[in-house]
Write a protein that holds these residues in place. Structure first.
Motif, mmCIF file in Angstrom:
data_model
loop_
_atom_site.group_PDB
_atom_site.id
_atom_site.type_symbol
_atom_site.label_atom_id
_atom_site.label_comp_id
_atom_site.label_asym_id
_atom_site.label_seq_id
_atom_site.Cartn_x
_atom_site.Cartn_y
_atom_site.Cartn_z
ATOM 1 N N UNK A 164 31.896 22.232 -7.952
ATOM 2 C CA UNK A 164 33.089 22.786 -8.591
ATOM 3 C C UNK A 164 32.680 24.048 -9.356
ATOM 4 N N UNK A 165 33.651 24.816 -9.807
ATOM 5 C CA UNK A 165 33.328 26.058 -10.529
ATOM 6 C C UNK A 165 32.556 25.765 -11.819
ATOM 7 N N UNK A 166 32.907 24.665 -12.491
ATOM 8 C CA UNK A 166 32.199 24.317 -13.729
ATOM 9 C C UNK A 166 30.748 23.909 -13.430
ATOM 10 N N UNK A 167 30.522 23.279 -12.282
ATOM 11 C CA UNK A 167 29.157 22.908 -11.895
ATOM 12 C C UNK A 167 28.344 24.145 -11.505
ATOM 13 N N UNK A 168 29.005 25.115 -10.889
ATOM 14 C CA UNK A 168 28.319 26.372 -10.553
ATOM 15 C C UNK A 168 27.901 27.122 -11.819
ATOM 16 N N UNK B 258 21.836 28.618 -6.333
ATOM 17 C CA UNK B 258 22.208 28.010 -5.051
ATOM 18 C C UNK B 258 23.646 27.530 -5.152
ATOM 19 N N UNK B 259 24.359 27.567 -4.026
ATOM 20 C CA UNK B 259 25.757 27.117 -4.018
ATOM 21 C C UNK B 259 25.980 25.926 -3.088
ATOM 22 N N UNK C 58 14.483 18.255 -25.358
ATOM 23 C CA UNK C 58 13.552 19.388 -25.494
ATOM 24 C C UNK C 58 14.024 20.373 -26.564
ATOM 25 N N UNK C 59 15.162 20.065 -27.215
ATOM 26 C CA UNK C 59 15.670 20.925 -28.280
ATOM 27 C C UNK C 59 16.622 22.014 -27.810
ATOM 28 N N UNK C 60 17.003 21.987 -26.532
ATOM 29 C CA UNK C 60 17.940 22.983 -26.002
ATOM 30 C C UNK C 60 19.382 22.555 -26.262
ATOM 31 N N UNK C 61 20.299 23.515 -26.469
ATOM 32 C CA UNK C 61 21.695 23.147 -26.727
ATOM 33 C C UNK C 61 22.389 22.567 -25.493
ATOM 34 N N UNK C 62 23.228 21.578 -25.723
ATOM 35 C CA UNK C 62 24.095 21.017 -24.682
ATOM 36 C C UNK C 62 25.506 21.490 -25.015
ATOM 37 N N UNK C 63 26.137 22.156 -24.059
ATOM 38 C CA UNK C 63 27.471 22.715 -24.262
ATOM 39 C C UNK C 63 28.551 21.778 -23.753
ATOM 40 N N UNK C 64 29.754 21.954 -24.268
ATOM 41 C CA UNK C 64 30.898 21.181 -23.759
ATOM 42 C C UNK C 64 31.046 21.397 -22.259
ATOM 43 N N UNK C 65 30.776 22.618 -21.801
ATOM 44 C CA UNK C 65 30.880 22.933 -20.376
ATOM 45 C C UNK C 65 29.909 22.102 -19.537
ATOM 46 N N UNK C 66 28.734 21.769 -20.102
ATOM 47 C CA UNK C 66 27.759 20.947 -19.383
ATOM 48 C C UNK C 66 28.311 19.556 -19.088
ATOM 49 N N UNK C 67 29.247 19.105 -19.919
ATOM 50 C CA UNK C 67 29.851 17.783 -19.726
ATOM 51 C C UNK C 67 31.012 17.825 -18.731
ATOM 52 N N UNK C 68 31.407 19.024 -18.323
ATOM 53 C CA UNK C 68 32.435 19.154 -17.293
ATOM 54 C C UNK C 68 33.850 18.871 -17.754
ATOM 55 N N UNK C 69 34.138 19.055 -19.043
ATOM 56 C CA UNK C 69 35.469 18.688 -19.553
ATOM 57 C C UNK C 69 36.331 19.874 -19.984
ATOM 58 N N UNK C 70 35.860 21.092 -19.776
ATOM 59 C CA UNK C 70 36.584 22.254 -20.286
ATOM 60 C C UNK C 70 38.023 22.316 -19.766
ATOM 61 N N UNK C 71 38.215 22.077 -18.487
ATOM 62 C CA UNK C 71 39.569 22.101 -17.908
ATOM 63 C C UNK C 71 40.472 21.036 -18.502
ATOM 64 N N UNK C 72 39.934 19.851 -18.687
ATOM 65 C CA UNK C 72 40.719 18.753 -19.274
ATOM 66 C C UNK C 72 41.107 19.067 -20.715
ATOM 67 N N UNK C 73 40.195 19.687 -21.467
ATOM 68 C CA UNK C 73 40.507 20.069 -22.840
ATOM 69 C C UNK C 73 41.655 21.081 -22.859
ATOM 70 N N UNK C 74 41.627 22.020 -21.927
ATOM 71 C CA UNK C 74 42.693 23.034 -21.864
ATOM 72 C C UNK C 74 44.049 22.420 -21.537
ATOM 73 N N UNK C 75 44.064 21.436 -20.673
ATOM 74 C CA UNK C 75 45.326 20.762 -20.336
ATOM 75 C C UNK C 75 45.934 20.139 -21.589
ATOM 76 N N UNK C 76 45.089 19.508 -22.403
ATOM 77 C CA UNK C 76 45.578 18.872 -23.630
ATOM 78 C C UNK C 76 46.055 19.888 -24.666
#
Length: 198
Positions: A50-54, A64-65, A156-174
């Motif tokens: 999906x676009x969020x996974x890309x 890679x696609x 490893x101390x790297x940031x995890x974003x909301x986008x990494x969880x794949x929920x950005x589209x669902x948040x926008x719908x709400x």
């Protein structure tokens, strides 16, 4: 109630929290290949990102696609967020200042297989989502800001974003309707546009 912004923010905030806990649970209980198959399932014999996974692949430096072209190491890197449960910065919210929810333990059900952690509830208007809703210029700007929210750190101390969880589209719908301001009237009869919690 106005445009329902507090309800929408509460739902979006808690959806993100639930998704994060579900992701941690699945990463604890599944092998790499099963996790990858769940994230990128074969539909009619074909896998597709999906676009969020890309976007996630791009952040990881994987250019890679085709889902079938990833090496096993790249699949693991893509599928595992490896969230450090002690470095989660995202709390659930409720629109009541309930002092007994300021520190809680979640995951006590037997179905959670022993994964418990301490967390807390914040008041709904203190959610970063409410600030984004208030500051966003338009729907696209809000979506980008939501995608870039740092919700935790990985092991490893790297940031995890909301986008990494794949929920950005669902948040926008709400949040789509809650972004609209409400036309109200002051006690003096002056028209006022009221917008979001802050």
């Amino acid at each position: 109630h106005l445009t329902g912004d507090i309800h929408a923010v509460t739902a979006a905030n808690n959806l993100l929290a639930a998704q994060m806990d579900a992701r941690i649970f699945h990463e604890l209980t599944q092998k790499d290949e099963a996790l990858y198959d769940r994230l990128v399932p074969k539909i009619k014999g074909e896998r597709k990102f999906s676009s969020i996974q890309l976007r996630r692949l791009k952040r990881l430096g994987i250019n890679k696609t085709d889902p079938d072209s990833l090496t096993s190491e790249e699949r693991t890197k893509f599928a595992r967020l490896d969230i450090d449960p002690t470095k989660i910065m995202w709390n659930r919210v409720v629109d009541i200042n309930d002092r007994y929810l300021r520190k809680i333990t979640i995951g006590q059900s037997p179905t959670e297989k022993g994964f418990t952690r301490e967390t807390a509830f914040d008041i709904a208007v203190a959610s970063e989502i409410m600030a984004i809703l208030a500051l966003g210029n338009d729907l696209e700007d809000i979506k980008e800001r939501l995608a870039n929210m740092v919700v935790a750190l990985d092991k490893r101390g790297n940031p995890v974003l909301a986008d990494d969880l794949g929920v950005t589209g669902a948040l926008m719908v709400l949040l789509r309707e809650a972004v609209e301001p409400t036309l109200m009237q002051s006690l003096e009869g002056t028209p006022v546009l009221v917008h979001t919690g802050p």
